[in-house]
Design a protein around this motif. Structure first.
Motif, mmCIF file in Angstrom:
data_model
loop_
_atom_site.group_PDB
_atom_site.id
_atom_site.type_symbol
_atom_site.label_atom_id
_atom_site.label_comp_id
_atom_site.label_asym_id
_atom_site.label_seq_id
_atom_site.Cartn_x
_atom_site.Cartn_y
_atom_site.Cartn_z
ATOM 1 N N SER A 27 -34.860 16.330 -15.888
ATOM 2 C CA SER A 27 -34.758 17.300 -14.800
ATOM 3 C C SER A 27 -35.094 18.715 -15.252
ATOM 4 C CB SER A 27 -33.355 17.278 -14.233
ATOM 5 O OG SER A 27 -32.428 17.577 -15.247
ATOM 6 N N PHE A 31 -31.063 4.718 -4.428
ATOM 7 C CA PHE A 31 -32.391 4.599 -3.831
ATOM 8 C C PHE A 31 -33.450 4.446 -4.908
ATOM 9 C CE2 PHE A 31 -36.213 6.743 -2.183
ATOM 10 C CZ PHE A 31 -36.480 5.883 -1.150
ATOM 11 N N PHE A 32 -33.280 5.222 -5.966
ATOM 12 C CA PHE A 32 -34.197 5.154 -7.111
ATOM 13 C C PHE A 32 -34.290 3.714 -7.619
ATOM 14 C CE2 PHE A 32 -34.628 5.360 -11.753
ATOM 15 C CZ PHE A 32 -35.789 6.091 -11.880
ATOM 16 N N TRP A 40 -27.881 15.825 -12.662
ATOM 17 C CA TRP A 40 -29.264 15.450 -12.950
ATOM 18 C C TRP A 40 -30.178 16.572 -12.472
ATOM 19 C CZ3 TRP A 40 -31.805 10.146 -11.310
ATOM 20 C CH2 TRP A 40 -32.961 9.954 -12.092
ATOM 21 N N PHE A 41 -30.335 16.710 -11.190
ATOM 22 C CA PHE A 41 -31.115 17.831 -10.666
ATOM 23 C C PHE A 41 -30.120 18.794 -10.031
ATOM 24 C CE2 PHE A 41 -34.266 14.534 -10.959
ATOM 25 C CZ PHE A 41 -35.361 15.212 -11.448
ATOM 26 N N LYS A 42 -29.804 19.847 -10.774
ATOM 27 C CA LYS A 42 -28.683 20.700 -10.387
ATOM 28 C C LYS A 42 -28.931 21.364 -9.046
ATOM 29 C CE LYS A 42 -25.860 24.371 -12.365
ATOM 30 N NZ LYS A 42 -26.564 25.643 -12.199
ATOM 31 N N GLN A 43 -30.140 21.954 -8.901
ATOM 32 C CA GLN A 43 -30.407 22.724 -7.691
ATOM 33 C C GLN A 43 -30.415 21.849 -6.446
ATOM 34 O OE1 GLN A 43 -31.893 23.552 -10.514
ATOM 35 N NE2 GLN A 43 -31.227 25.656 -10.700
ATOM 36 N N LEU A 44 -30.706 20.580 -6.624
ATOM 37 C CA LEU A 44 -30.786 19.703 -5.459
ATOM 38 C C LEU A 44 -29.491 18.925 -5.262
ATOM 39 C CD1 LEU A 44 -34.373 18.365 -6.045
ATOM 40 C CD2 LEU A 44 -33.652 19.998 -4.355
ATOM 41 N N ILE A 104 -28.213 16.650 -7.109
ATOM 42 C CA ILE A 104 -28.374 15.232 -7.393
ATOM 43 C C ILE A 104 -27.686 14.947 -8.713
ATOM 44 C CG2 ILE A 104 -30.030 13.451 -8.018
ATOM 45 C CD1 ILE A 104 -31.955 14.786 -6.080
ATOM 46 N N PHE A 113 -25.701 14.078 -2.486
ATOM 47 C CA PHE A 113 -26.040 12.667 -2.343
ATOM 48 C C PHE A 113 -24.905 11.794 -2.865
ATOM 49 C CE2 PHE A 113 -30.657 13.833 -2.264
ATOM 50 C CZ PHE A 113 -30.917 13.211 -1.059
ATOM 51 N N PHE A 144 -28.823 8.861 -4.256
ATOM 52 C CA PHE A 144 -30.180 9.088 -4.776
ATOM 53 C C PHE A 144 -30.507 8.091 -5.877
ATOM 54 C CE2 PHE A 144 -33.063 10.909 -7.899
ATOM 55 C CZ PHE A 144 -34.144 11.207 -7.099
ATOM 56 N N PHE A 183 -42.688 9.690 -7.860
ATOM 57 C CA PHE A 183 -41.563 9.411 -6.977
ATOM 58 C C PHE A 183 -40.736 10.671 -6.751
ATOM 59 C CE2 PHE A 183 -36.977 8.525 -6.994
ATOM 60 C CZ PHE A 183 -36.848 7.884 -5.783
#
Lengths: 460, 494
Positions: free
Chosen positions: A449, B135-136, B67-71, B73, B192, B132, A373
């Motif tokens: 992550s 959606f997950f 969570w996802f720093k670069q994105l 999120i 997001f 995000f 996903f």
């Protein structure tokens, strides 16, 4: 360079073993090779050099080292899974010799800093692969697959070489640095560039260069099929990403459209063909074509986010596809069954294997909380950075189509009744390790992550 | 209060379930999980009320981790009144669902595992403040539904399961495109995060482009006409507990998303498209009602009436007055409780008589008074009898819709209100021939009434329906500040 040297050492150890003894206990041999591969994998994290060698022919840095480690991990998993198949085979040593030689070729390919070097690596990576495809020595289909592979592979190499020579004629240089300086959208240069892309397309089996895939995948032994669809493809994708992003970045607008068209075609045609497959190997072949379409979407972004997503996805793809192939390999070796109909009612007799296959398929389909996903989401997200929402919508809807055929297998295993389902398959230790690695990878790579962040920090 | 407990608890219990052996042990672990969830959500309710009296920020109990720093999120959770009420609804329905499937024999471990896992998806969706993660969790809930219907369902279960999974996935694919568009168009603050996105004024052209994606995507989950076709098949093939979950909670994910993501983040476009949505909702209300009249299978009756009833939610959102949005949220809760109870009762009848055809039933009140009375009560609730939740919610939607000036809106309101008459016809007809009247089948004389677990489940949901019907101001007070925030954003446009 250490990774290449270490791998060469392993190859030579095997070679001397083969020369020294007449019959080697293949079980012991495989344990030895697996241990050596594991050492190589672990060692990969300690080699921290970067720089170039051989007059700038060979270049390595942290990212490339990671890419090689990813491939090494995949090879280790395949090797663990194919224990059952190889222990019945009398030429286990040769199999490893060939496989590790192609891996060495891929290492050189990834580390190339000159198109000629890339070509040499590519040939080392693809010629032994044809011999591997022929490894079910008593099966006619297997030699047919090898023949088909060597023909199409030679054709692709020819195209590549043609492109390279024209490129040399136009620019007078073959090193990446030099090409980057002189890359332009002059017609002849573009022509050679398109030939190059066609060569890449063959290797990653993007539509319309995919025609060899299904037959070769179906005919080859499963270990080789999984090797082709995961490792060989993965290495080519690594190379493609770094070449497109760092050598041909000036003509981005040319290859953006090229890749977008290839991506859409690969997704749609791969999906449509996968819908109707009965043989699971063929099925996975077509589904891997559509996966390549998604990867190409991520590649169209041409930014660090895209590069990270591509590498990240290949890692996830290794885990998920190898888990699926692993189950298939066990069942096919033990019971000789490969079609979807024969997998009906599989859950009754083999709950553990069913769940592994289900998790792998969910990951391939991109369903949370599996890593697939995240992989697909990030690929498409990266692709969307160019504001081409038509492309993104097509990709998103293709995920729905692909859901159908992945769920078809889930349905067969869990829901369909079958009077004589496949009997219980015993899982020996090595495949067990491989499955645990794959499933752990599928769960952890996405939710944690750190993996993505780590790759992102290495991307130039 | 740390909201992540709402995720950890079901996850931990579902993992424990994997290692427990024996039907009795498995079901008691599942029951413990559901009771713990209900306890937790009641604690959450009281803590929330206490906390809200002290401060008046839009969301409470927020926690925000990268969570996802670069994105960009984040794992960002927090609740307002609307989400708290949804969480309570989920806890009620899950507990009732586990109780009615108490005697599950076929693959019981997997069954309860999937149910508990599914509830985690719902909680996660309702507490998310990052689209995000939202959606997950929206997608996390799709596959368990597929398996629940396909493995334990009845009738053409594989077909229904596949249809449901594919349509819901198509919905989430559209949502995904919409979210991606918002992500990249939040210039300067690519994110997001719902709160940050809501602060960002999107250009009207951007909103008009991405609103349909988000709204239709979430709309598929909540049976937006003409994307409602998965509802009748999915609901009627599913096992009882899964139908309860599907109709009671899963359809609410869509309504909540339409309100919280589509309308809240893109108010301009919501105004722009509201006429179309109102037309679609009105069609769904009438079409659903008339289609129900033609059904002979009890589950299909409830499934089609769900299409009609959830269209009130869409109608309420699209009318965009304060009262109508309040009504939409109330209708979500009311319909969730009511339809879950309806499915539970139908399941109980089916388990005993092995038929759901109205024509083959009859006179059930004589042999199973408890089940039949509950059936009658929930039927009356469905047709909007005052004193029960259905009346309160639908009335609020109608009042709110009427507040919107303009002939078009008034006509739509009248059409929607007229559907109640049709509802009365099919409900009373079903009650009349299945529950009352002469016994059509003498085998039914030996049937037993509800067991303790079924009684508990029914009483649990009935209490919810009656409390909401008799004291609607409690729920109204709970959700009002939440809808006010949304209204402020939508109201600014006018």
């Amino acid at each position: 360079m250490q990774q290449e040297l270490l791998l060469t050492v392993i190859i030579f150890i095997l070679l001397f073993l083969k020369l020294g003894a007449d019959n080697i206990d293949s079980k012991k041999l495989m344990t030895l090779v697996n241990v050596l591969l594991a050492i190589n994998l672990a060692a990969g994290f300690f080699f921290n050099q970067s720089g170039s060698l051989f007059g700038d022919m060979f270049y390595t840095d942290h990212l490339l080292r990671l890419e090689k480690s990813i491939l090494n991990l995949g090879v280790l998993i395949i090797s663990l899974q194919s224990v059952n198949w190889l222990s019945k085979h009398q030429h286990a040593v040769e199999f490893y010799l060939l496989m590790l030689s192609t891996l060495l070729g891929m290492y050189f390919m990834i580390s190339s800093h000159n198109i000629l070097m890339f070509y040499v690596g590519l040939e080392l990576a693809s010629i032994p692969l044809a011999a591997m495809a022929n490894f079910d020595l008593d099966k006619k289909r297997s030699s047919e697959a090898a023949m088909k592979y060597i023909m199409s592979s030679a054709f692709a190499s020819g195209l590549l070489l043609f492109g390279i020579s024209i490129m040399y004629g136009v620019t007078g240089t073959l090193s990446y640095e030099g090409l980057r300086e002189v890359a332009s959208d002059s017609p002849l240069f573009l022509f050679s560039f398109i030939l190059l892309i066609a060569g890449f397309g063959f290797k990653i089996s993007a539509v319309p260069f995919h025609l060899w895939t299904a037959d070769v995948y179906e005919g080859s032994p499963i270990a080789v099929t999984s090797y082709m669809s995961v490792i060989s493809k993965g290495s080519m994708i690594f190379v493609m990403a770094s070449v497109l992003f760092h050598v041909f970045d000036k003509i981005f607008f040319t290859w953006y459209n090229l890749l977008a068209v290839l991506a859409v075609l690969s997704m749609i045609i791969g999906n449509l063909f996968a819908l109707r497959q009965q043989n699971l190997k063929r099925f996975l072949a077509f589904s891997s074509i559509s996966q390549v379409g998604f990867i190409l979407i991520g590649m169209t972004s041409a930014n660090p986010q895209g590069a990270t997503s591509v590498i990240y996805f290949v890692l996830i793809y290794i885990f998920s596809n190898l888990a699926a192939f692993g189950v298939l390999s066990l069942v096919s070796t033990e019971k000789g069954k490969e079609t979807i109909d024969e997998f009906k009612g599989f859950y009754k007799t083999n709950p553990a294997l069913t769940w592994i296959l289900a998790i792998a398929l969910f990951s391939l389909a991109g369903i949370p909380p599996t890593a697939g996903f995240f992989g697909k989401f990030f690929l498409i997200l990266a692709g969307a950075s160019k504001n081409n929402y038509v492309l993104i919508t097509i990709a998103a809807l293709n995920m729905v189509i692909s859901m159908y055929y992945y769920l078809r297998i889930i349905k067969a295993m869990f829901m369909d009744a079958n009077d004589n389902p496949i009997e219980k398959v015993e899982i020996s230790l090595s495949p067990k390790i491989a499955f645990v690695t794959c499933v752990a990878g599928i769960v952890i790579t996405g939710l944690v992550s750190g993996v993505y962040d780590y790759i992102f920090s290495l991307v130039r | 209060m740390n909201l992540s407990i709402l995720l950890i608890l079901p996850l931990a219990f579902s993992l424990i379930l994997l290692f427990v052996k024996g039907q009795k042990q498995v079901r008691s672990v599942a029951l413990t999980a559901a009771v713990a969830q209900l306890g937790l959500s009641i604690v959450l309710l009281f803590k929330f009320l206490a906390e809200r009296a002290k401060c008046n920020s839009a969301f409470l109990f927020e926690s925000n981790y990268t969570w996802f720093k670069q994105l960009h999120i984040n794992y960002h959770v927090g609740v307002d009144g609307i989400s708290v009420s949804m969480i309570l609804l989920t806890a009620f329905v899950v507990l009732a669902g586990i109780l009615v499937s108490w005697n599950q024999e076929k693959l019981y471990k997997e069954f309860f595992f999937l149910l508990v896992f599914l509830s985690m998806g719902a909680y996660g969706f309702f507490i998310s403040l990052d689209v995000f993660t939202m959606f997950f969790f929206l997608e996390v809930a799709v596959i368990p539904k597929f398996l629940l219907i396909g493995i334990w369902g009845s009738g053409k279960k594989e077909y229904s399961a596949m249809k449901l999974a594919l349509m819901l996935m198509a919905g989430s694919a559209l949502v995904f495109v919409g979210l991606t568009g918002l992500y990249y168009n939040a210039k300067g603050a690519v994110s997001f995060d719902l709160v940050q996105l809501s602060l960002h004024p999107f250009a009207p052209a951007v909103q008009k482009m991405f609103f349909p994606f988000a709204f239709i995507g979430f709309g598929i989950f909540t049976a937006l006409f003409p994307f409602h076709t998965w509802v009748p098949d999915g609901h009627s093939s599913a096992p009882t507990a899964a139908s309860m979950f599907l109709a009671g909670i899963s359809m609410k994910l869509g309504g909540y998303g339409c309100l919280r993501v589509a309308a809240y983040l893109m108010p301009d476009a919501a105004h722009y498209y509201s006429t179309i949505i109102i037309v679609l909702a009105s069609i769904a209300i009438l079409y659903g009602a008339f289609a129900t009249m033609m059904q002979t299978d009890l589950k299909y009756i409830n499934a089609y009436s769900s299409v009609s009833h959830t269209a009130f939610v869409i109608l309420g959102i699209a009318m965009m007055t304060k009262t109508s949005i309040n009504g939409a949220v109330m209708q979500m809760i009311s319909h969730g409780l009511m339809t879950a109870l309806f499915f539970a009762v139908i399941g109980m009848i089916y388990e005993r008589t092995h038929t759901r055809q109205v024509a083959q039933l009859g006179g059930l009140l004589k042999v199973m008074p408890f089940i039949s009375s509950v059936f009658v009560i929930v039927g009356l609730c469905s047709l909007g009898l005052p004193g029960m939740s259905g009346f309160v919610a639908e009335m609020t939607v109608f009042m709110g819709s009427w507040e919107r000036a303009g002939t078009f809106y008034h006509v739509a309101t009248i059409i929607a209100a007229a559907s109640i008459v049709v509802t009365a016809v099919y409900i009373l007809r079903a009650v009349g021939s299945a529950i009352m009247g002469p016994m059509n089948n003498n085998d039914h004389l030996q049937l037993t009434d509800a067991a303790w677990n079924e009684k508990t489940a029914a009483v649990l949901l009935l209490v919810g329906i009656l409390v909401m019907g008799l004291a609607p101001f409690w729920l109204n007070d709970l959700i009002n500040p939440g809808t006010e925030v949304i209204m402020q954003k939508i109201g600014m446009i006018k």
